[in-house]
Motif scaffolding. Structure first.
Motif, PDB file in Angstrom:
ATOM      1  N   ALA A  66       0.831  -1.208   0.000  1.00 48.85           N
ATOM      2  CA  ALA A  66       0.000   0.000   0.000  1.00 48.85           C
ATOM      3  C   ALA A  66       0.860   1.249   0.000  1.00 48.85           C
ATOM      4  CB  ALA A  66      -0.925  -0.010   1.212  1.00 48.85           C
ATOM      5  N   ALA A  67       1.984   1.187   0.752  1.00 54.28           N
ATOM      6  CA  ALA A  67       2.849   2.364   0.843  1.00 54.28           C
ATOM      7  C   ALA A  67       3.536   2.652  -0.484  1.00 54.28           C
ATOM      8  CB  ALA A  67       3.887   2.155   1.938  1.00 54.28           C
ATOM      9  N   SER A  68       3.857   1.584  -1.245  1.00 52.23           N
ATOM     10  CA  SER A  68       4.577   1.770  -2.502  1.00 52.23           C
ATOM     11  C   SER A  68       3.645   2.072  -3.666  1.00 52.23           C
ATOM     12  CB  SER A  68       5.399   0.519  -2.820  1.00 52.23           C
ATOM     13  OG  SER A  68       4.543  -0.605  -2.973  1.00 52.23           O
ATOM     14  N   ALA A  69       2.350   1.832  -3.490  1.00 49.45           N
ATOM     15  CA  ALA A  69       1.407   2.065  -4.579  1.00 49.45           C
ATOM     16  C   ALA A  69       1.276   3.561  -4.847  1.00 49.45           C
ATOM     17  CB  ALA A  69       0.041   1.483  -4.217  1.00 49.45           C
ATOM     18  N   PRO A  70       1.243   3.958  -6.117  1.00 50.12           N
ATOM     19  CA  PRO A  70       1.090   5.389  -6.424  1.00 50.12           C
ATOM     20  C   PRO A  70      -0.285   5.878  -5.993  1.00 50.12           C
ATOM     21  CG  PRO A  70       0.860   4.055  -8.417  1.00 50.12           C
ATOM     22  CD  PRO A  70       1.311   3.128  -7.323  1.00 50.12           C
ATOM     23  N   PRO A  71      -0.398   7.147  -5.614  1.00 55.27           N
ATOM     24  CA  PRO A  71      -1.704   7.663  -5.203  1.00 55.27           C
ATOM     25  C   PRO A  71      -2.692   7.642  -6.360  1.00 55.27           C
ATOM     26  CG  PRO A  71      -0.124   9.452  -5.491  1.00 55.27           C
ATOM     27  CD  PRO A  71       0.651   8.172  -5.590  1.00 55.27           C
ATOM     28  N   ALA A  72      -3.944   7.471  -6.028  1.00 57.78           N
ATOM     29  CA  ALA A  72      -4.976   7.467  -7.064  1.00 57.78           C
ATOM     30  C   ALA A  72      -5.032   8.834  -7.727  1.00 57.78           C
ATOM     31  CB  ALA A  72      -6.325   7.121  -6.447  1.00 57.78           C
ATOM     32  N   PRO A  73      -5.230   8.881  -9.037  1.00 58.49           N
ATOM     33  CA  PRO A  73      -5.315  10.186  -9.706  1.00 58.49           C
ATOM     34  C   PRO A  73      -6.529  10.959  -9.212  1.00 58.49           C
ATOM     35  CG  PRO A  73      -6.003   8.415 -11.183  1.00 58.49           C
ATOM     36  CD  PRO A  73      -5.424   7.758  -9.966  1.00 58.49           C
ATOM     37  N   PRO A  74      -6.461  12.283  -9.227  1.00 58.76           N
ATOM     38  CA  PRO A  74      -7.609  13.076  -8.764  1.00 58.76           C
ATOM     39  C   PRO A  74      -8.812  12.870  -9.668  1.00 58.76           C
ATOM     40  CG  PRO A  74      -5.997  14.475  -9.865  1.00 58.76           C
ATOM     41  CD  PRO A  74      -5.361  13.127  -9.709  1.00 58.76           C
ATOM     42  N   SER A  75      -9.983  13.057  -9.111  1.00 51.77           N
ATOM     43  CA  SER A  75     -11.204  12.900  -9.901  1.00 51.77           C
ATOM     44  C   SER A  75     -12.315  13.737  -9.282  1.00 51.77           C
ATOM     45  CB  SER A  75     -11.631  11.429  -9.956  1.00 51.77           C
ATOM     46  OG  SER A  75     -11.930  10.945  -8.657  1.00 51.77           O
ATOM     47  N   VAL A  76     -13.296  14.072 -10.098  1.00 55.14           N
ATOM     48  CA  VAL A  76     -14.499  14.739  -9.609  1.00 55.14           C
ATOM     49  C   VAL A  76     -15.385  13.676  -8.978  1.00 55.14           C
ATOM     50  CG1 VAL A  76     -16.541  16.081 -10.253  1.00 55.14           C
ATOM     51  CG2 VAL A  76     -14.356  16.510 -11.400  1.00 55.14           C
ATOM     52  N   THR A  77     -15.840  13.909  -7.768  1.00 54.14           N
ATOM     53  CA  THR A  77     -16.667  12.922  -7.094  1.00 54.14           C
ATOM     54  C   THR A  77     -18.077  12.909  -7.673  1.00 54.14           C
ATOM     55  OG1 THR A  77     -17.448  14.452  -5.394  1.00 54.14           O
ATOM     56  CG2 THR A  77     -15.377  13.273  -4.952  1.00 54.14           C
ATOM     57  N   GLU A  78     -18.755  11.804  -7.467  1.00 50.52           N
ATOM     58  CA  GLU A  78     -20.142  11.687  -7.918  1.00 50.52           C
ATOM     59  C   GLU A  78     -21.016  12.745  -7.245  1.00 50.52           C
ATOM     60  OE1 GLU A  78     -23.646   8.407  -7.310  1.00 50.52           O
ATOM     61  OE2 GLU A  78     -21.674   7.653  -7.937  1.00 50.52           O
ATOM     62  N   GLU A  79     -20.753  13.006  -5.959  1.00 46.99           N
ATOM     63  CA  GLU A  79     -21.534  14.005  -5.228  1.00 46.99           C
ATOM     64  C   GLU A  79     -21.374  15.389  -5.847  1.00 46.99           C
ATOM     65  OE1 GLU A  79     -21.928  15.866  -0.689  1.00 46.99           O
ATOM     66  OE2 GLU A  79     -20.248  14.565  -1.221  1.00 46.99           O
ATOM     67  N   ARG A  80     -20.131  15.746  -6.172  1.00 47.09           N
ATOM     68  CA  ARG A  80     -19.911  17.071  -6.748  1.00 47.09           C
ATOM     69  C   ARG A  80     -20.500  17.162  -8.151  1.00 47.09           C
ATOM     70  NH1 ARG A  80     -14.448  20.520  -6.153  1.00 47.09           N
ATOM     71  NH2 ARG A  80     -15.115  20.171  -4.010  1.00 47.09           N
ATOM     72  N   ALA A  81     -20.370  16.090  -8.924  1.00 47.80           N
ATOM     73  CA  ALA A  81     -20.957  16.093 -10.263  1.00 47.80           C
ATOM     74  C   ALA A  81     -22.458  16.336 -10.193  1.00 47.80           C
ATOM     75  CB  ALA A  81     -20.651  14.773 -10.964  1.00 47.80           C
ATOM     76  N   LEU A  82     -23.120  15.710  -9.227  1.00 41.06           N
ATOM     77  CA  LEU A  82     -24.559  15.921  -9.059  1.00 41.06           C
ATOM     78  C   LEU A  82     -24.867  17.368  -8.686  1.00 41.06           C
ATOM     79  CD1 LEU A  82     -26.116  12.835  -7.216  1.00 41.06           C
ATOM     80  CD2 LEU A  82     -26.750  13.779  -9.442  1.00 41.06           C
ATOM     81  N   GLN A  83     -24.035  17.955  -7.834  1.00 42.03           N
ATOM     82  CA  GLN A  83     -24.261  19.334  -7.398  1.00 42.03           C
ATOM     83  C   GLN A  83     -24.309  20.300  -8.572  1.00 42.03           C
ATOM     84  OE1 GLN A  83     -21.089  20.156  -4.668  1.00 42.03           O
ATOM     85  NE2 GLN A  83     -22.046  19.103  -2.939  1.00 42.03           N
ATOM     86  N   ILE A  84     -23.470  20.073  -9.570  1.00 45.36           N
ATOM     87  CA  ILE A  84     -23.392  21.031 -10.670  1.00 45.36           C
ATOM     88  C   ILE A  84     -24.205  20.611 -11.895  1.00 45.36           C
ATOM     89  CG2 ILE A  84     -21.142  21.870  -9.908  1.00 45.36           C
ATOM     90  CD1 ILE A  84     -19.844  20.243 -12.134  1.00 45.36           C
ATOM     91  N   LEU A  85     -24.649  19.356 -11.931  1.00 44.63           N
ATOM     92  CA  LEU A  85     -25.443  18.886 -13.065  1.00 44.63           C
ATOM     93  C   LEU A  85     -26.924  18.728 -12.717  1.00 44.63           C
ATOM     94  CD1 LEU A  85     -22.965  16.206 -14.453  1.00 44.63           C
ATOM     95  CD2 LEU A  85     -23.638  18.304 -15.632  1.00 44.63           C
ATOM     96  N   PHE A  86     -27.199  18.104 -11.581  1.00 44.04           N
ATOM     97  CA  PHE A  86     -28.575  17.870 -11.134  1.00 44.04           C
ATOM     98  C   PHE A  86     -28.675  18.147  -9.638  1.00 44.04           C
ATOM     99  CE2 PHE A  86     -28.347  15.192 -14.952  1.00 44.04           C
ATOM    100  CZ  PHE A  86     -29.530  15.545 -15.599  1.00 44.04           C
TER     101      PHE A  86
END
Length: 357
Positions: A66-86
């Motif tokens: 886990a320590a050696s694994a690269p961090p997950a790339p950033p992404s827009v969350t489903e919650e935020r997508a809903l806030q700005i779309l619906f």
């Protein structure tokens, strides 16, 4: 930067939720311990030395992995997508979708096929979600109070969505080019952004603002007259987001210098001209980088400096000479700021020829 305080609020709610889950977990563990204490003790489990080693090494191996694994790339969350779309809730048509955000985008732009293709391309290629701002009154500093309303970039505003996609593609290519030439990490995020399209009622300002990995984009913005102008505005605003992520770098690294320049020159255009990274002027005022009553001037200076850096480096990559000359070859303050920016965000890369060349 108007959305920054709202983002802090969102983070606060997330922190509260995590704390709540932690308390629930603690209560659950306490109940399990109480149940075990009231029951007859289980007979000890006999293990061989090899099984002990295996059981001890498994968690260690998992932790190391886990320590050696690269961090997950950033992404827009489903919650935020809903806030700005619906903001009123997710569409029923997306209930069983395995790609929720993509489904939300498709549903929001369903009545506008051309714009739907653009919005989906922006998400698929860059990770950005194009939605709308909420209606509110904005305290715009020297601009006064401005009424902001949501405005989807469709129909007569389609060009803005097209220009944003083109700009983000260009900026992605630029960042990749910097990464290819850097000897230290390039720490500049340009994607996975939430776009809040808006219209200012009876006004053409602000053209854009940014905070918390969101960009507010005004379809009536005075700076959004062409694809080139939009590209520059976007780079300026996205720098603000990176500046926040780098612990208010512009204030820490450039603040004292900017303060001294403003103390020396006030708003006198002739005095500030050698130090101004960009040409943007405030009507009836001075260079945007040094405009009073516009938040911390070091933030705007930093964003204008970053935009100038982008334009000059991009010109070199395209085999062209930047028409406004080499900013770093002006006063000593310019050189110092230029190098500090390159070192902090772009792995020290500077493709612009040296000043004695």
């Amino acid at each position: 930067m108007a959305r920054y305080s709202e983002e802090v609020g969102v983070r606060g709610r997330v922190v509260s939720l995590v704390v709540g889950l932690g308390l629930l977990a603690a209560c659950s563990q306490a109940n399990e311990r109480a149940l075990s204490a009231s029951s007859s003790p289980a007979p000890p489990v006999m293990t061989t030395p090899s099984s002990k080693v295996a059981s001890a090494s498994a968690p260690a191996a998992a932790s190391a992995s886990a320590a050696s694994a690269p961090p997950a790339p950033p992404s827009v969350t489903e919650e935020r997508a809903l806030q700005i779309l619906f903001p009123g809730g997710a569409p029923a048509s997306c209930a069983s979708s395995s790609t929720k955000i993509r489904c939300f985008i498709g549903a929001r732009y369903e009545a506008h096929p051309k714009e739907k293709d653009l919005a989906l391309a922006l998400f698929d290629e860059i990770g950005d979600v194009a939605g709308t701002e909420r209606e509110h009154q904005m305290e715009g500093g020297f601009r006064g109070v401005i009424q902001i309303v949501p405005e989807l970039p469709v129909g007569p505003h389609e060009r803005h969505l097209r220009w944003v996609l083109g700009a983000q593609r260009d900026i992605r290519s630029f960042v990749k080019a910097m990464e290819a030439k850097a000897t230290t990490p390039v720490r500049y995020r340009h994607g996975a952004l939430a776009w809040r399209f808006l219209r200012s009622v009876g006004r053409t300002t602000p053209s854009a603002y940014a905070g918390g990995w969101e960009v507010g984009y005004n379809v009536k913005g005075s700076l959004h007259g062409s694809a080139d102008a939009v590209r520059e505005t976007i780079f300026h605003e996205v720098f603000h987001l990176n500046d926040q992520e780098h612990a208010n770098w512009s204030r820490r690294a450039l603040g004292k210098m900017v303060d001294k320049l403003m103390e020396k020159c006030g708003t006198k255009v002739a005095c500030l001209k050698p130090y101004a990274p960009g040409k943007t002027m405030v009507r009836g005022g001075t260079y945007y980088a040094f405009q009073p009553d516009n938040g911390d001037a070091s933030h705007e200076y930093g964003a204008e400096l970053a935009t100038r850096y982008f334009l000059e480096q991009r010109a070199v990559l395209e085999g062209k000479a930047y028409p406004e000359g080499r900013f770093k070859c002006g006063p000593e303050e310019n050189r110092m700021a230029w190098k500090a920016l390159a070192d902090e965000f772009f792995g020290g890369v500077d493709l612009v020829p040296p000043c004695d060349g």
